[in-house]
Write a protein that holds these residues in place. Structure first.
Motif, PDB file in Angstrom:
ATOM      1  N   ILE A 195       0.857  -1.187   0.000  1.00  0.00           N
ATOM      2  CA  ILE A 195       0.000   0.000   0.000  1.00  0.00           C
ATOM      3  C   ILE A 195       0.896   1.240   0.000  1.00  0.00           C
ATOM      4  CG2 ILE A 195      -1.843   1.247   1.198  1.00  0.00           C
ATOM      5  CD1 ILE A 195      -2.599  -1.443   2.491  1.00  0.00           C
ATOM      6  N   TRP A 196       0.535   2.192  -0.862  1.00  0.00           N
ATOM      7  CA  TRP A 196       1.327   3.407  -1.022  1.00  0.00           C
ATOM      8  C   TRP A 196       0.416   4.637  -0.950  1.00  0.00           C
ATOM      9  CZ3 TRP A 196       6.362   1.751  -2.617  1.00  0.00           C
ATOM     10  CH2 TRP A 196       6.415   0.461  -3.138  1.00  0.00           C
ATOM     11  N   ASN A 197       0.908   5.720  -0.363  1.00  0.00           N
ATOM     12  CA  ASN A 197       0.256   7.014  -0.519  1.00  0.00           C
ATOM     13  C   ASN A 197       0.694   7.578  -1.859  1.00  0.00           C
ATOM     14  OD1 ASN A 197      -1.208   7.273   1.935  1.00  0.00           O
ATOM     15  ND2 ASN A 197       0.683   7.755   3.015  1.00  0.00           N
ATOM     16  N   TYR A 198      -0.267   7.954  -2.681  1.00  0.00           N
ATOM     17  CA  TYR A 198       0.083   8.414  -4.021  1.00  0.00           C
ATOM     18  C   TYR A 198       1.005   9.634  -3.961  1.00  0.00           C
ATOM     19  CZ  TYR A 198      -0.185  10.213  -8.720  1.00  0.00           C
ATOM     20  OH  TYR A 198       0.152  10.665  -9.969  1.00  0.00           O
ATOM     21  N   GLY A 199       2.073   9.575  -4.751  1.00  0.00           N
ATOM     22  CA  GLY A 199       3.025  10.674  -4.814  1.00  0.00           C
ATOM     23  C   GLY A 199       4.205  10.518  -3.879  1.00  0.00           C
TER      24      GLY A 199
END
Length: 236
Positions: A195-199
């Motif tokens: 899972i990644w936070n966009y940007g």
């Protein structure tokens, strides 16, 4: 251009069925020789379909008088077409074909404008709901590339990278973007769901699941915040 091309009726079979009292019209098309691997129906008029075949050919179909007719076909590669994304603002389509490049095809001239490449194989290509002006590309090196497609053909041809996300060990096999929470969910052959936070190029969490290495397709239901994964294990 399409109106001037000679067309051939390809309707193979039409059947009417009733589902919960509603009549459903099924049209089966005689399409690619080796099978259809993907398709795109994002045309604003909803009257056209772009299909990608296992033989590396992209075909264009148009609906007229309740039947579909083939407009033309373009040979892209000797490998299977795996992803097609239509960019209506620039009049182009992006085609991923299990190779080391993504083809940028002009919809008017049907000519290849550019082959986006980084020297690695692209394993998955997805629209980015967190940023409509970019696409997400999973790669054989474990990276996820956020590629700027802008609002015109020039930016696509230049191939500007917004960001790349490093974390997976081995090929990435699916990417989901969630605009409501501004996050990305990716899976890979390393049996990880990340899972990644966009940007932000650093993952915020990961889950280990054995089925993650067998995922062949994914979709996201925004209203339910639900990820659905298709696997080669006869499971969803």
């Amino acid at each position: 251009l399409f109106q001037k091309l000679s067309t051939t009726a390809i309707e193979k079979e039409r059947t009417l069925r009733t589902v919960n009292g509603t009549r459903i019209n099924h049209i089966f098309l005689l399409s690619h020789i080796k099978g259809v691997n993907c398709f795109d129906v994002s045309s604003k008029t909803s009257l056209s379909i772009i299909t990608g075949g296992l033989n590396g050919t992209v075909k264009f179909w148009n609906k007229k008088y309740n039947t579909f007719k083939i407009l033309c076909s373009v040979k892209i590669s000797n490998k299977a077409i795996c992803d097609i994304i239509q960019i209506s603002k620039s009049g182009t389509i992006l085609i991923n074909h299990y190779g080391n490049n993504v083809v940028v095809l002009d919809l008017i001239t049907l000519k290849i404008l550019k082959r986006l490449q980084i020297g690695k194989f692209f394993t998955i290509m997805k629209k980015n709901t967190c940023n409509p002006n970019s696409i997400l590309l999973g790669c054989s090196d474990g990276f996820i590339y956020d590629w700027d497609i802008g609002t015109g053909t020039l930016k696509i041809i230049l191939g500007i990278l917004n960001q790349k996300y490093e974390g997976h060990i081995g090929p990435v096999n699916s990417i989901i973007s969630d605009y409501t929470h501004n996050i990305l969910i990716s899976t890979g052959r390393d049996k990880k769901i990340r899972i990644w936070n966009y940007g932000i190029p650093y993952q915020t969490g990961q889950i280990s699941r054995s089925f993650a290495s067998k995922i062949v397709g994914s979709t996201y239901v925004h209203k339910l915040s639900l990820c659905i994964f298709q696997t080669s294990l006869n499971k969803v």
